[in-house]
Design a protein around this motif. Structure first.
Motif, PDB file in Angstrom:
ATOM      1  N   PHE A 176       0.799  -1.228   0.000  1.00 22.07           N
ATOM      2  CA  PHE A 176       0.000   0.000   0.000  1.00 22.07           C
ATOM      3  C   PHE A 176       0.831   1.277   0.000  1.00 22.07           C
ATOM      4  O   PHE A 176       0.293   2.366  -0.146  1.00 22.07           O
ATOM      5  N   GLY A 177       2.151   1.157   0.196  1.00 25.95           N
ATOM      6  CA  GLY A 177       3.006   2.332   0.104  1.00 25.95           C
ATOM      7  C   GLY A 177       3.294   2.682  -1.346  1.00 25.95           C
ATOM      8  O   GLY A 177       3.148   1.853  -2.252  1.00 25.95           O
ATOM      9  N   PHE A 178       3.714   3.923  -1.577  1.00 22.79           N
ATOM     10  CA  PHE A 178       3.998   4.371  -2.944  1.00 22.79           C
ATOM     11  C   PHE A 178       5.469   4.140  -3.257  1.00 22.79           C
ATOM     12  O   PHE A 178       6.355   4.733  -2.632  1.00 22.79           O
ATOM     13  N   ILE A 179       5.734   3.261  -4.249  1.00 21.12           N
ATOM     14  CA  ILE A 179       7.098   2.876  -4.613  1.00 21.12           C
ATOM     15  C   ILE A 179       7.340   3.294  -6.068  1.00 21.12           C
ATOM     16  O   ILE A 179       6.790   2.675  -6.991  1.00 21.12           O
ATOM     17  N   PRO A 180       8.140   4.324  -6.325  1.00 18.27           N
ATOM     18  CA  PRO A 180       8.392   4.739  -7.712  1.00 18.27           C
ATOM     19  C   PRO A 180       8.921   3.615  -8.592  1.00 18.27           C
ATOM     20  O   PRO A 180       8.590   3.533  -9.779  1.00 18.27           O
ATOM     21  N   LYS A 181       9.737   2.724  -8.030  1.00 17.81           N
ATOM     22  CA  LYS A 181      10.315   1.631  -8.809  1.00 17.81           C
ATOM     23  C   LYS A 181       9.235   0.716  -9.379  1.00 17.81           C
ATOM     24  O   LYS A 181       9.445   0.030 -10.386  1.00 17.81           O
ATOM     25  N   THR A 217      -2.031   2.619  -4.835  1.00 14.70           N
ATOM     26  CA  THR A 217      -1.000   3.205  -3.978  1.00 14.70           C
ATOM     27  C   THR A 217      -0.845   4.706  -4.181  1.00 14.70           C
ATOM     28  O   THR A 217      -0.219   5.367  -3.353  1.00 14.70           O
ATOM     29  N   PHE A 218      -1.412   5.275  -5.264  1.00 14.09           N
ATOM     30  CA  PHE A 218      -1.405   6.720  -5.430  1.00 14.09           C
ATOM     31  C   PHE A 218      -2.178   7.409  -4.309  1.00 14.09           C
ATOM     32  O   PHE A 218      -1.968   8.589  -4.031  1.00 14.09           O
ATOM     33  N   VAL A 219      -3.069   6.662  -3.645  1.00 15.94           N
ATOM     34  CA  VAL A 219      -3.855   7.209  -2.534  1.00 15.94           C
ATOM     35  C   VAL A 219      -3.550   6.489  -1.236  1.00 15.94           C
ATOM     36  O   VAL A 219      -3.395   7.113  -0.184  1.00 15.94           O
ATOM     37  N   ALA A 257       4.345  14.087  -7.862  1.00 12.67           N
ATOM     38  CA  ALA A 257       5.558  14.881  -7.657  1.00 12.67           C
ATOM     39  C   ALA A 257       6.704  14.005  -7.174  1.00 12.67           C
ATOM     40  O   ALA A 257       7.854  14.173  -7.594  1.00 12.67           O
ATOM     41  N   HIS A 258       6.402  13.056  -6.307  1.00 10.78           N
ATOM     42  CA  HIS A 258       7.433  12.149  -5.801  1.00 10.78           C
ATOM     43  C   HIS A 258       7.929  11.223  -6.904  1.00 10.78           C
ATOM     44  O   HIS A 258       9.135  10.937  -7.003  1.00 10.78           O
ATOM     45  N   LEU A 259       7.023  10.757  -7.754  1.00 13.88           N
ATOM     46  CA  LEU A 259       7.402   9.860  -8.848  1.00 13.88           C
ATOM     47  C   LEU A 259       8.328  10.564  -9.834  1.00 13.88           C
ATOM     48  O   LEU A 259       9.323   9.986 -10.289  1.00 13.88           O
ATOM     49  N   VAL A 260       8.011  11.812 -10.148  1.00 15.96           N
ATOM     50  CA  VAL A 260       8.818  12.562 -11.108  1.00 15.96           C
ATOM     51  C   VAL A 260      10.218  12.825 -10.563  1.00 15.96           C
ATOM     52  O   VAL A 260      11.210  12.787 -11.302  1.00 15.96           O
ATOM     53  N   THR A 261      10.317  13.075  -9.276  1.00 23.43           N
ATOM     54  CA  THR A 261      11.605  13.459  -8.679  1.00 23.43           C
ATOM     55  C   THR A 261      12.368  12.287  -8.075  1.00 23.43           C
ATOM     56  O   THR A 261      13.508  12.463  -7.638  1.00 23.43           O
ATOM     57  N   HIS A 262      11.754  11.103  -8.026  1.00 20.18           N
ATOM     58  CA  HIS A 262      12.414   9.934  -7.438  1.00 20.18           C
ATOM     59  C   HIS A 262      12.293   8.721  -8.356  1.00 20.18           C
ATOM     60  O   HIS A 262      11.983   7.613  -7.904  1.00 20.18           O
ATOM     61  N   GLU A 263      12.539   8.930  -9.626  1.00 20.07           N
ATOM     62  CA  GLU A 263      12.458   7.826 -10.577  1.00 20.07           C
ATOM     63  C   GLU A 263      13.428   6.713 -10.175  1.00 20.07           C
ATOM     64  O   GLU A 263      14.557   6.981  -9.760  1.00 20.07           O
ATOM     65  N   HIS A 264      12.939   5.487 -10.255  1.00 22.57           N
ATOM     66  CA  HIS A 264      13.707   4.272  -9.917  1.00 22.57           C
ATOM     67  C   HIS A 264      13.898   4.096  -8.403  1.00 22.57           C
ATOM     68  O   HIS A 264      14.601   3.172  -7.995  1.00 22.57           O
TER      69      HIS A 264
END
Length: 260
Positions: free
Chosen positions: A58-63, A84-86, A135-142
């Motif tokens: 349920f956590g948001f994981i960019p990877k 997980t976006f919410v 915003a987190h996905l864009v700045t924390h890719e991978h």
């Protein structure tokens, strides 16, 4: 001739005033949201392996969104890429994390919940959580460390609140009534609000705190915890820019000059 005594007239009682509701008396929607966070946080009582599994699901994981990922998929499969976006915004690392977010939410979330009503409020909190995740996905890719915490939504509620908080009668103005009335004052147009020195001062302090200290959302991974301050800013901008789509209170009509 005698004068008959007249009964003395009793003074009229003063007109009754509506009871003033305390400004921090929680509306039902916010109470339900805080209760939901508290109930979900009981997951920390699970065995460590199962407790961390809930963070992975349920956590948001960019990877999770990395198209080049060749290893085994993360727990939760394809569905986790959506929820997980919410759902990350409903999880917290520890008791101090959830208490800190709730304390920030109480004054601003109360005003927004009163103004929007329950359905709009819950949808708004979800939308601002999505803004923080993007915003987190864009700045924390991978990035493989899961991000959790309600701070993006809390930031969105703060941004929404400042659209009407400083207006005359708003809950941060010098002239305010009860909490219900303070939450229903007409909001300022965005461009006008951004010219208000009080709003600009609030924005400066808020951005400074987040950039320097990184208060709020926590990314939990094998290397420890770090602050996902970009998610705060994403949630804040989502709340600031999308406020009008949720606001049910009509704007105050513009005053036009009399041509005569």
């Amino acid at each position: 001739m005698s004068l008959e005594s007249q009964p003395a007239q009793q003074p009229l009682p003063p007109p009754l005033e509506p009871p003033r509701e305390p400004i921090l008396n929680l509306p039902g929607a916010l109470t339900a949201y805080v209760a939901l966070l508290a109930v979900i946080h009981l997951r920390v009582l699970l065995p460590p392996d199962l407790e961390y599994w809930t963070i992975e699901v349920f956590g948001f994981i960019p990877k999770r969104y990395d198209a080049t990922l060749l290893a085994a998929p993360f727990p939760g499969g394809t569905g986790a890429k959506i929820w997980t976006f919410v759902s990350y915004s409903l999880l917290h690392a520890n008791l101090s994390h959830i208490i800190f977010n709730v304390l920030w939410l109480l004054p601003f979330g109360s005003a927004v919940a009163r103004r929007f009503g329950a359905a709009r409020f819950f949808l708004f909190m979800a939308v601002t959580a999505i803004g923080g995740a993007l915003a987190h996905l864009v700045t924390h890719e991978h990035e493989i460390a899961p991000m959790i915490g309600a701070s993006a939504s809390v930031s969105g509620a703060m941004a929404a609140a400042i659209r009407f908080a400083f207006a005359r009668g708003g809950f941060l103005s010098l002239r305010r009534g009860d909490a219900e009335a303070a939450a229903r004052v007409p909001a300022q147009p965005l461009l006008r609000a951004l010219r208000d020195p009080r709003v600009l001062a609030f924005l400066g302090i808020w951005f400074g705190i987040n950039i320097i200290f990184g208060i709020g959302s926590i990314a939990v991974g094998n290397e420890g915890a770090s602050v996902a301050w970009q998610a705060h800013i994403g949630g804040f901008f989502a709340g600031l820019l999308l406020f009008s789509l949720f606001d049910p209170v009509p704007r105050r009509p513009a005053v036009t000059a009399d041509p005569n």
